[in-house]
Design a protein around this motif. Structure first.
Motif, PDB file in Angstrom:
ATOM      1  N   LEU A 234      30.210  13.902  74.316  1.00 30.35           N
ATOM      2  CA  LEU A 234      29.084  13.124  74.831  1.00 30.35           C
ATOM      3  C   LEU A 234      27.762  13.800  74.497  1.00 30.35           C
ATOM      4  O   LEU A 234      26.792  13.129  74.127  1.00 30.35           O
ATOM      5  CB  LEU A 234      29.211  12.929  76.352  1.00 30.35           C
ATOM      6  N   PHE A 235      27.708  15.121  74.625  1.00 31.39           N
ATOM      7  CA  PHE A 235      26.490  15.855  74.263  1.00 31.39           C
ATOM      8  C   PHE A 235      26.111  15.539  72.822  1.00 31.39           C
ATOM      9  O   PHE A 235      24.947  15.258  72.519  1.00 31.39           O
ATOM     10  CB  PHE A 235      26.703  17.354  74.441  1.00 31.39           C
ATOM     11  N   THR A 236      27.099  15.570  71.929  1.00 29.73           N
ATOM     12  CA  THR A 236      26.838  15.294  70.511  1.00 29.73           C
ATOM     13  C   THR A 236      26.337  13.868  70.303  1.00 29.73           C
ATOM     14  O   THR A 236      25.387  13.628  69.548  1.00 29.73           O
ATOM     15  CB  THR A 236      28.110  15.529  69.676  1.00 29.73           C
TER      16      THR A 236
ATOM     17  N   GLN B 140      17.788   1.536  77.480  1.00 28.53           N
ATOM     18  CA  GLN B 140      18.662   2.159  78.475  1.00 28.53           C
ATOM     19  C   GLN B 140      19.322   3.413  77.926  1.00 28.53           C
ATOM     20  O   GLN B 140      19.354   4.461  78.593  1.00 28.53           O
ATOM     21  CB  GLN B 140      19.726   1.159  78.935  1.00 28.53           C
ATOM     22  N   LEU B 141      19.866   3.343  76.716  1.00 31.74           N
ATOM     23  CA  LEU B 141      20.587   4.485  76.163  1.00 31.74           C
ATOM     24  C   LEU B 141      19.646   5.647  75.868  1.00 31.74           C
ATOM     25  O   LEU B 141      20.005   6.816  76.083  1.00 31.74           O
ATOM     26  CB  LEU B 141      21.341   4.066  74.898  1.00 31.74           C
ATOM     27  N   MET B 142      18.435   5.348  75.393  1.00 33.77           N
ATOM     28  CA  MET B 142      17.472   6.418  75.115  1.00 33.77           C
ATOM     29  C   MET B 142      17.017   7.079  76.415  1.00 33.77           C
ATOM     30  O   MET B 142      16.806   8.293  76.463  1.00 33.77           O
ATOM     31  CB  MET B 142      16.262   5.849  74.365  1.00 33.77           C
ATOM     32  N   THR B 143      16.886   6.292  77.456  1.00 30.58           N
ATOM     33  CA  THR B 143      16.447   6.836  78.744  1.00 30.58           C
ATOM     34  C   THR B 143      17.519   7.714  79.374  1.00 30.58           C
ATOM     35  O   THR B 143      17.212   8.732  80.014  1.00 30.58           O
ATOM     36  CB  THR B 143      16.088   5.686  79.709  1.00 30.58           C
TER      37      THR B 143
ATOM     38  N   PHE C 238      26.005   2.183  69.848  1.00 32.79           N
ATOM     39  CA  PHE C 238      25.085   3.109  69.179  1.00 32.79           C
ATOM     40  C   PHE C 238      24.032   2.371  68.358  1.00 32.79           C
ATOM     41  O   PHE C 238      22.867   2.773  68.308  1.00 32.79           O
ATOM     42  CB  PHE C 238      25.873   4.065  68.288  1.00 32.79           C
ATOM     43  N   PHE C 239      24.413   1.287  67.717  1.00 28.67           N
ATOM     44  CA  PHE C 239      23.492   0.582  66.826  1.00 28.67           C
ATOM     45  C   PHE C 239      22.992  -0.743  67.416  1.00 28.67           C
ATOM     46  O   PHE C 239      22.432  -1.561  66.694  1.00 28.67           O
ATOM     47  CB  PHE C 239      24.169   0.328  65.475  1.00 28.67           C
TER      48      PHE C 239
ATOM     49  N   TYR D  33      21.846  10.429  69.175  1.00 28.64           N
ATOM     50  CA  TYR D  33      21.119   9.202  69.502  1.00 28.64           C
ATOM     51  C   TYR D  33      19.623   9.485  69.659  1.00 28.64           C
ATOM     52  O   TYR D  33      18.776   8.737  69.157  1.00 28.64           O
ATOM     53  CB  TYR D  33      21.668   8.598  70.800  1.00 28.64           C
ATOM     54  N   ILE D  34      19.310  10.574  70.325  1.00 31.14           N
ATOM     55  CA  ILE D  34      17.903  10.951  70.507  1.00 31.14           C
ATOM     56  C   ILE D  34      17.270  11.278  69.157  1.00 31.14           C
ATOM     57  O   ILE D  34      16.155  10.822  68.853  1.00 31.14           O
ATOM     58  CB  ILE D  34      17.783  12.140  71.473  1.00 31.14           C
TER      59      ILE D  34
END
Length: 236
Positions: free
Chosen positions: A178-180, A159-162, A151-152, A185-186
């Motif tokens: 996962l949704f949370t 990659q994670l943002m995409t 996460f950090f 993250y977004i």
């Protein structure tokens, strides 16, 4: 007078100790050779920056592949070897340009098996599946692990943002873990971290900018995000 003869029990103990020492030397030697082979491949991949757009020659590809496989044969527990194997497969296979991505997936599955606590492995597994349109249970689990563990980690941000919007659209369930994670993250990415034009472009691609503009406290967002969200109101 001291009895210097070796008794059967003591002789067996010495034999066992010698066997342990020899086994240790053999194992250390195998790991050393595996490390050398792995280092050669790392240097080649780094120095040549091979990719699907800049693939190695067929001879170079085969040499690298053989070196990685040799390293794995000596020490199959090194996750980095499998990550390099994935990188090599993704650079293209000159001898087999129509090869599918199953080899990359097999390599990355081994990487996460050998090093399950490392976020890069999970993130790359999810990335390869996403790039090939496989938004399935394995993708969602890999992305969840990648988000939870990384996460950090700024190196994984792109990659994670995409991929996070893929989880939002696939699950559409705010109560899902996962949704949370993906939603948080977004949101965090829009509040901080820079590169806001790219982040907004990613959300635009999925049609999610209006939804996130409604959720954000715009007074606490960077100017680029404020301007984009305010432009939505002006267009109405």
């Amino acid at each position: 007078m001291t009895d210097n003869t070796l008794k059967p029990g003591r002789l067996g103990l010495y034999a066992l100790l010698l066997l342990v020492c020899l086994s240790g030397l053999l194992l250390s030697g195998r790991w050393f050779l595996a490390g050398l082979a792995q280092h050669r491949v790392q240097q080649d991949l780094l120095n040549n920056a091979w990719s699907a757009q800049n693939p190695p020659s067929a001879a170079s590809w085969q040499t690298l592949h053989d070196d990685i496989q040799y390293s794995i044969s000596l020490n199959p527990r090194i996750a980095e070897s499998y990550r390099m194997l994935d990188q090599l497969f993704e650079s293209g296979q000159p001898a087999n340009p129509n090869a599918d991505f199953s080899d990359s997936l097999s390599a990355l599955r081994q990487a996460v098996r050998q090093q399950p606590g490392w976020p890069d492995n999970w993130t790359q597994l999810a990335w390869v599946k996403a790039n090939n349109g496989e938004i399935d249970a394995e993708f969602l689990q890999a992305l969840q692990n990648g988000l939870f563990l990384g996460f950090f980690e700024t190196r994984l941000q792109t990659q994670l943002m995409t991929m996070s919007p893929l989880a939002i659209l696939a699950l559409d369930d705010p109560n899902n873990e996962l949704f949370t994670l993906a939603d948080t993250y977004i949101m965090n990415g829009l509040y901080s971290g820079g590169d806001y034009a790219r982040k907004l472009a990613i959300l635009d691609n999925f049609g999610l900018v209006p939804a996130y503009c409604q959720k954000l406290n715009l007074s606490g967002t960077p100017a680029a995000v404020q301007n984009r969200c305010n432009s939505l109101s002006n267009d109405q």
